[in-house]
Motif scaffolding. Structure first.
Motif, PDB file in Angstrom:
ATOM      1  N   GLY A 139       0.790  -1.227   0.000  1.00 19.53           N
ATOM      2  CA  GLY A 139       0.000   0.000   0.000  1.00 19.53           C
ATOM      3  C   GLY A 139       0.818   1.270   0.000  1.00 19.53           C
ATOM      4  O   GLY A 139       0.454   2.249   0.653  1.00 19.53           O
ATOM      5  N   ARG A 140       1.929   1.259  -0.697  1.00 17.67           N
ATOM      6  CA  ARG A 140       2.790   2.438  -0.805  1.00 17.67           C
ATOM      7  C   ARG A 140       2.991   2.786  -2.275  1.00 17.67           C
ATOM      8  O   ARG A 140       2.672   2.006  -3.156  1.00 17.67           O
ATOM      9  CB  ARG A 140       4.167   2.166  -0.177  1.00 17.67           C
ATOM     10  N   THR A 141       3.573   3.957  -2.528  1.00 22.31           N
ATOM     11  CA  THR A 141       3.903   4.326  -3.898  1.00 22.31           C
ATOM     12  C   THR A 141       5.189   3.610  -4.302  1.00 22.31           C
ATOM     13  O   THR A 141       5.942   3.114  -3.448  1.00 22.31           O
ATOM     14  CB  THR A 141       4.123   5.846  -4.043  1.00 22.31           C
ATOM     15  N   ASP A 142       5.450   3.579  -5.600  1.00 28.61           N
ATOM     16  CA  ASP A 142       6.688   2.978  -6.085  1.00 28.61           C
ATOM     17  C   ASP A 142       7.899   3.677  -5.476  1.00 28.61           C
ATOM     18  O   ASP A 142       8.865   3.035  -5.070  1.00 28.61           O
ATOM     19  CB  ASP A 142       6.781   3.062  -7.609  1.00 28.61           C
ATOM     20  N   ARG A 143       7.839   4.993  -5.412  1.00 30.49           N
ATOM     21  CA  ARG A 143       8.964   5.768  -4.889  1.00 30.49           C
ATOM     22  C   ARG A 143       9.214   5.465  -3.409  1.00 30.49           C
ATOM     23  O   ARG A 143      10.356   5.298  -2.978  1.00 30.49           O
ATOM     24  CB  ARG A 143       8.697   7.249  -5.098  1.00 30.49           C
ATOM     25  N   GLN A 144       8.146   5.422  -2.617  1.00 29.86           N
ATOM     26  CA  GLN A 144       8.281   5.093  -1.193  1.00 29.86           C
ATOM     27  C   GLN A 144       8.861   3.691  -1.026  1.00 29.86           C
ATOM     28  O   GLN A 144       9.733   3.466  -0.184  1.00 29.86           O
ATOM     29  CB  GLN A 144       6.926   5.166  -0.497  1.00 29.86           C
ATOM     30  N   THR A 145       8.360   2.766  -1.828  1.00 28.89           N
ATOM     31  CA  THR A 145       8.816   1.378  -1.740  1.00 28.89           C
ATOM     32  C   THR A 145      10.277   1.260  -2.119  1.00 28.89           C
ATOM     33  O   THR A 145      11.050   0.575  -1.441  1.00 28.89           O
ATOM     34  CB  THR A 145       7.945   0.473  -2.640  1.00 28.89           C
ATOM     35  N   PHE A 146      10.685   1.928  -3.200  1.00 30.62           N
ATOM     36  CA  PHE A 146      12.085   1.877  -3.611  1.00 30.62           C
ATOM     37  C   PHE A 146      12.981   2.434  -2.507  1.00 30.62           C
ATOM     38  O   PHE A 146      14.041   1.874  -2.216  1.00 30.62           O
ATOM     39  CB  PHE A 146      12.311   2.647  -4.915  1.00 30.62           C
ATOM     40  N   HIS A 147      12.550   3.501  -1.871  1.00 29.52           N
ATOM     41  CA  HIS A 147      13.328   4.069  -0.767  1.00 29.52           C
ATOM     42  C   HIS A 147      13.453   3.054   0.373  1.00 29.52           C
ATOM     43  O   HIS A 147      14.540   2.867   0.937  1.00 29.52           O
ATOM     44  CB  HIS A 147      12.678   5.357  -0.263  1.00 29.52           C
ATOM     45  N   MET A 148      12.355   2.394   0.718  1.00 26.35           N
ATOM     46  CA  MET A 148      12.373   1.393   1.792  1.00 26.35           C
ATOM     47  C   MET A 148      13.307   0.230   1.444  1.00 26.35           C
ATOM     48  O   MET A 148      14.012  -0.292   2.313  1.00 26.35           O
ATOM     49  CB  MET A 148      10.959   0.878   2.055  1.00 26.35           C
ATOM     50  N   ILE A 149      13.333  -0.156   0.178  1.00 25.17           N
ATOM     51  CA  ILE A 149      14.209  -1.248  -0.253  1.00 25.17           C
ATOM     52  C   ILE A 149      15.667  -0.792  -0.222  1.00 25.17           C
ATOM     53  O   ILE A 149      16.540  -1.485   0.306  1.00 25.17           O
ATOM     54  CB  ILE A 149      13.824  -1.737  -1.663  1.00 25.17           C
ATOM     55  N   SER A 150      15.935   0.381  -0.794  1.00 31.58           N
ATOM     56  CA  SER A 150      17.326   0.839  -0.907  1.00 31.58           C
ATOM     57  C   SER A 150      17.963   1.154   0.438  1.00 31.58           C
ATOM     58  O   SER A 150      19.183   1.075   0.582  1.00 31.58           O
ATOM     59  CB  SER A 150      17.423   2.042  -1.844  1.00 31.58           C
ATOM     60  N   THR A 151      17.159   1.491   1.447  1.00 34.60           N
ATOM     61  CA  THR A 151      17.707   1.751   2.778  1.00 34.60           C
ATOM     62  C   THR A 151      17.776   0.483   3.634  1.00 34.60           C
ATOM     63  O   THR A 151      18.241   0.534   4.764  1.00 34.60           O
ATOM     64  CB  THR A 151      16.876   2.814   3.525  1.00 34.60           C
ATOM     65  N   GLY A 152      17.276  -0.623   3.097  1.00 33.83           N
ATOM     66  CA  GLY A 152      17.318  -1.881   3.829  1.00 33.83           C
ATOM     67  C   GLY A 152      16.142  -2.081   4.765  1.00 33.83           C
ATOM     68  O   GLY A 152      16.116  -3.038   5.533  1.00 33.83           O
ATOM     69  N   GLU A 153      15.159  -1.193   4.700  1.00 32.22           N
ATOM     70  CA  GLU A 153      13.987  -1.310   5.564  1.00 32.22           C
ATOM     71  C   GLU A 153      13.123  -2.510   5.176  1.00 32.22           C
ATOM     72  O   GLU A 153      12.466  -3.094   6.025  1.00 32.22           O
ATOM     73  CB  GLU A 153      13.171  -0.027   5.483  1.00 32.22           C
ATOM     74  N   LEU A 154      13.129  -2.865   3.902  1.00 33.73           N
ATOM     75  CA  LEU A 154      12.414  -4.054   3.434  1.00 33.73           C
ATOM     76  C   LEU A 154      13.426  -5.118   3.022  1.00 33.73           C
ATOM     77  O   LEU A 154      14.438  -4.806   2.396  1.00 33.73           O
ATOM     78  CB  LEU A 154      11.522  -3.725   2.230  1.00 33.73           C
ATOM     79  N   PRO A 155      13.157  -6.384   3.345  1.00 29.46           N
ATOM     80  CA  PRO A 155      14.111  -7.468   3.045  1.00 29.46           C
ATOM     81  C   PRO A 155      14.002  -7.985   1.610  1.00 29.46           C
ATOM     82  O   PRO A 155      13.698  -9.148   1.372  1.00 29.46           O
ATOM     83  CB  PRO A 155      13.706  -8.546   4.060  1.00 29.46           C
ATOM     84  N   ALA A 156      14.246  -7.098   0.644  1.00 27.99           N
ATOM     85  CA  ALA A 156      14.167  -7.478  -0.770  1.00 27.99           C
ATOM     86  C   ALA A 156      15.570  -7.684  -1.326  1.00 27.99           C
ATOM     87  O   ALA A 156      16.552  -7.195  -0.764  1.00 27.99           O
ATOM     88  CB  ALA A 156      13.443  -6.402  -1.559  1.00 27.99           C
ATOM     89  N   ARG A 157      15.639  -8.417  -2.423  1.00 25.27           N
ATOM     90  CA  ARG A 157      16.918  -8.651  -3.108  1.00 25.27           C
ATOM     91  C   ARG A 157      16.778  -8.263  -4.566  1.00 25.27           C
ATOM     92  O   ARG A 157      15.705  -8.378  -5.142  1.00 25.27           O
ATOM     93  CB  ARG A 157      17.292 -10.131  -3.064  1.00 25.27           C
ATOM     94  N   LYS A 158      17.871  -7.853  -5.138  1.00 21.41           N
ATOM     95  CA  LYS A 158      17.868  -7.522  -6.555  1.00 21.41           C
ATOM     96  C   LYS A 158      18.374  -8.728  -7.335  1.00 21.41           C
ATOM     97  O   LYS A 158      19.454  -9.244  -7.078  1.00 21.41           O
ATOM     98  CB  LYS A 158      18.736  -6.300  -6.840  1.00 21.41           C
ATOM     99  N   ILE A 159      17.564  -9.173  -8.264  1.00 22.51           N
ATOM    100  CA  ILE A 159      17.942 -10.279  -9.138  1.00 22.51           C
ATOM    101  C   ILE A 159      17.879  -9.744 -10.557  1.00 22.51           C
ATOM    102  O   ILE A 159      16.796  -9.385 -11.040  1.00 22.51           O
ATOM    103  CB  ILE A 159      17.014 -11.497  -8.954  1.00 22.51           C
ATOM    104  N   GLY A 160      19.028  -9.669 -11.192  1.00 24.55           N
ATOM    105  CA  GLY A 160      19.089  -9.020 -12.496  1.00 24.55           C
ATOM    106  C   GLY A 160      18.782  -7.547 -12.324  1.00 24.55           C
ATOM    107  O   GLY A 160      19.417  -6.863 -11.533  1.00 24.55           O
ATOM    108  N   ASN A 161      17.781  -7.088 -13.031  1.00 26.28           N
ATOM    109  CA  ASN A 161      17.386  -5.678 -12.927  1.00 26.28           C
ATOM    110  C   ASN A 161      16.110  -5.486 -12.123  1.00 26.28           C
ATOM    111  O   ASN A 161      15.545  -4.402 -12.119  1.00 26.28           O
ATOM    112  CB  ASN A 161      17.174  -5.091 -14.332  1.00 26.28           C
TER     113      ASN A 161
END
Length: 63
Positions: free
Chosen positions: A23-45
């Motif tokens: 329930g967030r915007t793409d920009r908010q989500t990307f920020h959460m991922i890039s700061t490590g707040e969300l446990p996501a991984r980058k696979i390829g692009n």
């Protein structure tokens, strides 16, 4: 010989799909991922997150 069954991974692919799931915007989500707040991984692009880990992340914070 018995085979071990591996649990199916329920993955959410891409920032937009992750944003929709939380329930967030793409920009908010990307920020959460890039700061490590969300446990996501980058696979390829693309960013990917396991749905169960995402749910656990939010329910652990609430407890």
């Amino acid at each position: 010989m018995t085979e071990k069954s591996s649990p199916l991974l329920d993955l959410i692919w891409g920032v937009s799909a992750i944003a929709t799931a939380i329930g967030r915007t793409d920009r908010q989500t990307f920020h959460m991922i890039s700061t490590g707040e969300l446990p996501a991984r980058k696979i390829g692009n693309r960013w990917v997150i396991e749905r169960t880990r995402l749910v656990a992340h939010f329910t652990e914070d609430a407890a």
